[in-house]
Design a protein around this motif. Structure first.
Motif, PDB file in Angstrom:
ATOM      1  N   SER A 101       0.832  -1.199   0.000  1.00 55.29           N
ATOM      2  CA  SER A 101       0.000   0.000   0.000  1.00 55.29           C
ATOM      3  C   SER A 101       0.868   1.250   0.000  1.00 55.29           C
ATOM      4  CB  SER A 101      -0.920   0.002   1.225  1.00 55.29           C
ATOM      5  OG  SER A 101      -1.624   1.216   1.341  1.00 55.29           O
ATOM      6  N   GLY A 102       1.907   1.230   0.840  1.00 57.57           N
ATOM      7  CA  GLY A 102       2.819   2.366   0.910  1.00 57.57           C
ATOM      8  C   GLY A 102       3.567   2.595  -0.388  1.00 57.57           C
ATOM      9  N   ALA A 103       3.740   1.516  -1.183  1.00 60.38           N
ATOM     10  CA  ALA A 103       4.429   1.624  -2.475  1.00 60.38           C
ATOM     11  C   ALA A 103       3.476   2.055  -3.587  1.00 60.38           C
ATOM     12  CB  ALA A 103       5.078   0.287  -2.828  1.00 60.38           C
ATOM     13  N   GLY A 104       2.190   2.253  -3.238  1.00 57.39           N
ATOM     14  CA  GLY A 104       1.215   2.725  -4.218  1.00 57.39           C
ATOM     15  C   GLY A 104       0.711   1.658  -5.168  1.00 57.39           C
ATOM     16  N   LEU A 105       0.806   0.387  -4.771  1.00 59.75           N
ATOM     17  CA  LEU A 105       0.378  -0.705  -5.650  1.00 59.75           C
ATOM     18  C   LEU A 105      -1.074  -1.091  -5.370  1.00 59.75           C
ATOM     19  CD1 LEU A 105       3.646  -2.800  -5.387  1.00 59.75           C
ATOM     20  CD2 LEU A 105       2.872  -1.476  -7.354  1.00 59.75           C
ATOM     21  N   GLY A 106      -1.745  -1.623  -6.390  1.00 66.14           N
ATOM     22  CA  GLY A 106      -3.153  -1.979  -6.281  1.00 66.14           C
ATOM     23  C   GLY A 106      -3.381  -3.161  -5.357  1.00 66.14           C
ATOM     24  N   LEU A 107      -4.388  -3.037  -4.478  1.00 62.70           N
ATOM     25  CA  LEU A 107      -4.724  -4.082  -3.520  1.00 62.70           C
ATOM     26  C   LEU A 107      -6.233  -4.155  -3.344  1.00 62.70           C
ATOM     27  CD1 LEU A 107      -2.301  -2.892  -0.686  1.00 62.70           C
ATOM     28  CD2 LEU A 107      -1.877  -4.863  -2.158  1.00 62.70           C
ATOM     29  N   PRO A 108      -6.759  -5.313  -2.953  1.00 60.80           N
ATOM     30  CA  PRO A 108      -8.150  -5.330  -2.498  1.00 60.80           C
ATOM     31  C   PRO A 108      -8.235  -4.490  -1.221  1.00 60.80           C
ATOM     32  CG  PRO A 108      -7.317  -7.570  -2.875  1.00 60.80           C
ATOM     33  CD  PRO A 108      -6.136  -6.654  -2.911  1.00 60.80           C
ATOM     34  N   ILE A 109      -9.342  -3.797  -1.008  1.00 63.14           N
ATOM     35  CA  ILE A 109      -9.503  -3.030   0.235  1.00 63.14           C
ATOM     36  C   ILE A 109      -9.432  -4.019   1.399  1.00 63.14           C
ATOM     37  CG2 ILE A 109     -11.005  -1.527   1.564  1.00 63.14           C
ATOM     38  CD1 ILE A 109     -12.272  -0.657  -1.103  1.00 63.14           C
ATOM     39  N   THR A 110      -8.557  -3.736   2.351  1.00 57.62           N
ATOM     40  CA  THR A 110      -8.259  -4.682   3.428  1.00 57.62           C
ATOM     41  C   THR A 110      -8.458  -4.033   4.789  1.00 57.62           C
ATOM     42  OG1 THR A 110      -6.621  -5.786   2.016  1.00 57.62           O
ATOM     43  CG2 THR A 110      -6.486  -6.214   4.387  1.00 57.62           C
ATOM     44  N   GLY A 111      -9.062  -4.761   5.719  1.00 54.84           N
ATOM     45  CA  GLY A 111      -9.257  -4.277   7.080  1.00 54.84           C
ATOM     46  C   GLY A 111      -8.625  -5.210   8.084  1.00 54.84           C
ATOM     47  N   PHE A 112      -8.223  -4.639   9.211  1.00 51.27           N
ATOM     48  CA  PHE A 112      -7.611  -5.428  10.275  1.00 51.27           C
ATOM     49  C   PHE A 112      -8.041  -4.841  11.614  1.00 51.27           C
ATOM     50  CE2 PHE A 112      -3.971  -6.024  13.259  1.00 51.27           C
ATOM     51  CZ  PHE A 112      -3.965  -7.406  13.324  1.00 51.27           C
ATOM     52  N   ALA A 113      -8.508  -5.675  12.518  1.00 51.60           N
ATOM     53  CA  ALA A 113      -8.937  -5.219  13.844  1.00 51.60           C
ATOM     54  C   ALA A 113      -8.765  -6.363  14.830  1.00 51.60           C
ATOM     55  CB  ALA A 113     -10.392  -4.749  13.815  1.00 51.60           C
ATOM     56  N   ARG A 114      -9.060  -6.089  16.084  1.00 55.13           N
ATOM     57  CA  ARG A 114      -8.899  -7.127  17.101  1.00 55.13           C
ATOM     58  C   ARG A 114     -10.112  -7.260  18.012  1.00 55.13           C
ATOM     59  NH1 ARG A 114      -8.614 -11.162  18.616  1.00 55.13           N
ATOM     60  NH2 ARG A 114      -7.059 -12.354  19.726  1.00 55.13           N
ATOM     61  N   SER A 115     -11.006  -6.273  17.962  1.00 55.33           N
ATOM     62  CA  SER A 115     -12.134  -6.267  18.889  1.00 55.33           C
ATOM     63  C   SER A 115     -13.440  -6.597  18.176  1.00 55.33           C
ATOM     64  CB  SER A 115     -12.243  -4.893  19.550  1.00 55.33           C
ATOM     65  OG  SER A 115     -13.413  -4.801  20.330  1.00 55.33           O
ATOM     66  N   VAL A 116     -14.269  -7.403  18.816  1.00 58.69           N
ATOM     67  CA  VAL A 116     -15.576  -7.769  18.260  1.00 58.69           C
ATOM     68  C   VAL A 116     -16.453  -6.533  18.071  1.00 58.69           C
ATOM     69  CG1 VAL A 116     -17.700  -9.063  18.735  1.00 58.69           C
ATOM     70  CG2 VAL A 116     -15.485 -10.097  19.245  1.00 58.69           C
ATOM     71  N   SER A 117     -16.259  -5.524  18.911  1.00 55.67           N
ATOM     72  CA  SER A 117     -17.081  -4.313  18.818  1.00 55.67           C
ATOM     73  C   SER A 117     -16.828  -3.527  17.539  1.00 55.67           C
ATOM     74  CB  SER A 117     -16.818  -3.406  20.027  1.00 55.67           C
ATOM     75  OG  SER A 117     -15.465  -2.981  20.049  1.00 55.67           O
ATOM     76  N   ASP A 118     -15.732  -3.839  16.838  1.00 54.02           N
ATOM     77  CA  ASP A 118     -15.394  -3.117  15.612  1.00 54.02           C
ATOM     78  C   ASP A 118     -15.877  -3.826  14.346  1.00 54.02           C
ATOM     79  OD1 ASP A 118     -13.949  -1.189  17.094  1.00 54.02           O
ATOM     80  OD2 ASP A 118     -12.189  -2.499  17.144  1.00 54.02           O
ATOM     81  N   VAL A 119     -16.529  -4.970  14.490  1.00 53.44           N
ATOM     82  CA  VAL A 119     -16.860  -5.812  13.343  1.00 53.44           C
ATOM     83  C   VAL A 119     -17.733  -5.098  12.318  1.00 53.44           C
ATOM     84  CG1 VAL A 119     -18.116  -7.873  12.599  1.00 53.44           C
ATOM     85  CG2 VAL A 119     -16.523  -8.005  14.520  1.00 53.44           C
ATOM     86  N   ASP A 120     -18.809  -4.444  12.756  1.00 49.69           N
ATOM     87  CA  ASP A 120     -19.723  -3.787  11.814  1.00 49.69           C
ATOM     88  C   ASP A 120     -19.011  -2.723  10.981  1.00 49.69           C
ATOM     89  OD1 ASP A 120     -21.811  -5.351  12.624  1.00 49.69           O
ATOM     90  OD2 ASP A 120     -22.711  -3.857  13.958  1.00 49.69           O
ATOM     91  N   ASP A 121     -18.203  -1.899  11.648  1.00 53.28           N
ATOM     92  CA  ASP A 121     -17.488  -0.843  10.926  1.00 53.28           C
ATOM     93  C   ASP A 121     -16.429  -1.443  10.009  1.00 53.28           C
ATOM     94  OD1 ASP A 121     -16.944   1.848  10.262  1.00 53.28           O
ATOM     95  OD2 ASP A 121     -15.244   1.881  11.649  1.00 53.28           O
ATOM     96  N   LEU A 122     -15.818  -2.540  10.447  1.00 55.06           N
ATOM     97  CA  LEU A 122     -14.801  -3.216   9.639  1.00 55.06           C
ATOM     98  C   LEU A 122     -15.402  -3.754   8.344  1.00 55.06           C
ATOM     99  CD1 LEU A 122     -11.760  -4.000   9.919  1.00 55.06           C
ATOM    100  CD2 LEU A 122     -12.537  -6.213  10.756  1.00 55.06           C
ATOM    101  N   ILE A 123     -16.595  -4.344   8.459  1.00 57.84           N
ATOM    102  CA  ILE A 123     -17.275  -4.880   7.278  1.00 57.84           C
ATOM    103  C   ILE A 123     -17.634  -3.745   6.313  1.00 57.84           C
ATOM    104  CG2 ILE A 123     -19.400  -6.005   6.485  1.00 57.84           C
ATOM    105  CD1 ILE A 123     -19.292  -7.716   9.032  1.00 57.84           C
ATOM    106  N   SER A 124     -18.107  -2.632   6.845  1.00 55.88           N
ATOM    107  CA  SER A 124     -18.433  -1.467   6.000  1.00 55.88           C
ATOM    108  C   SER A 124     -17.181  -0.917   5.331  1.00 55.88           C
ATOM    109  CB  SER A 124     -19.083  -0.370   6.847  1.00 55.88           C
ATOM    110  OG  SER A 124     -20.301  -0.808   7.398  1.00 55.88           O
TER     111      SER A 124
END
Length: 311
Positions: free
Chosen positions: A108-131
């Motif tokens: 990502s830092g090199a400006g290359l194309g990637l699928p949009i990716t999310g990373f989290a650790r808390s269950v409370s963040d799941v809804d926002d992570l999916i969005s």
């Protein structure tokens, strides 16, 4: 050269082909199980032993480090580097590429194309992570998974939430990625050696499966890369610091998207699909590096022996 293939299984196709390619080019080649190597660290005299024998005579290594042995295997590669042994891939790049999250961050830092990716650790963040990744369907990946293991396609938000919470509950680290519909169960593997694509194949998932990995029953065929795909693969390997790499890309409406950069890509699928001697390309790279290193060594002048005068 004395070449060592670092592999825990000498019967694997890739291991056997590397030995065969090295010997066909006139080199001595042996398979060394890196899990059974051990190192000696002291001032000015680093050593590596294998089965009770000092193997400091090795000139070049080809690391084939499995994911379960990344830490120990990379430490062995690093010891060879300290001893000024040529390696097909640097130890730091191997470690970097094995961490899927770190890999995505670097690309990502090199400006290359990637699928949009999310990373989290808390269950409370799941809804926002999916969005964050565009909603369902989406792909959930274990950070430590390989060969398609630990990769789940969640068709609905409810299913995604359940799977994510289950993984979190088991203490697993996961990535959440957008699902690229237009890929239609296919991806591209570009094999890069020393900044050049030496072979490429298109992999297609079997019916009813979205993972195109050959270990999951996918099929492979030779493919001609577009200029953008070729440049993306080369840039990805360079960004990761890998001189030998398998770069997996998804075709998408916004161009090729990188899924993974593999530091120990298998040879069987790519050689079968392309009918190219990819193993020989790796050996040629080692030859170039070894010869360049030898050329930099200072030439020690021969001592002249004084002739004794005749009496």
């Amino acid at each position: 050269m004395n070449i060592a293939v670092l592999s825990t299984n000498r019967n694997l196709y890739s291991t056997k082909r590397l030995v065969e390619a090295a010997e066909s080019r006139g080199h001595s080649c042996q398979v060394i199980d890196h899990s059974k190597c051990y190192v000696g660290i002291q001032q000015g005299k680093p050593t590596i032993h294998y089965k009770g024998q000092d193997i400091s005579h090795i000139d070049a290594i080809i690391p084939r480090i499995g994911s379960s042995l990344t830490f120990y295997g990379s430490a062995i590669v690093r010891q060879f580097e300290v001893m000024d042994v040529v390696s097909a891939n640097p130890s730091q790049a191997i470690t970097r590429s094995r961490d899927k999250l770190r890999c995505m961050q670097i690309l990502s830092g090199a400006g290359l194309g990637l699928p949009i990716t999310g990373f989290a650790r808390s269950v409370s963040d799941v809804d926002d992570l999916i969005s964050m990744v565009g909603g369902a369907p989406l792909v959930i990946k274990l950070l430590e998974g390989t060969q398609g293991i630990g990769v789940v396609l969640a068709e609905t938000k409810k299913a995604a939430s359940s799977v994510i919470e289950a993984f979190y509950g088991l203490g697993n680290n996961i990535l959440i990625q957008e699902y690229i519909k237009e890929a239609r169960g296919t991806d591209i593997r570009a094999f890069v050696v020393d900044g050049k694509v030496v072979g490429a194949m298109k992999r297609t998932a079997k019916e009813g499966e979205f993972r195109s990995n050959l270990h999951r029953g996918g099929t492979a065929e030779i493919v001609k890369l577009t200029r953008t795909e070729r440049e993306t693969a080369i840039s990805a390997a360079k960004a990761m610091g890998l001189t030998v790499a398998g770069v997996d890309m998804l075709p998408s409406a916004r161009g090729p998207l990188i899924l993974e950069v593999n530091s120990s890509p298998g040879l069987e699928g790519i050689e079968s699909a392309t009918e190219k001697d990819i193993a020989a390309e790796i050996i040629k790279y080692l030859e170039g590096q070894y010869n360049a290193k030898q050329a930099l060594k200072p030439i020690v002048p021969k001592r002249k022996v004084k002739k004794e005068s005749k009496l």
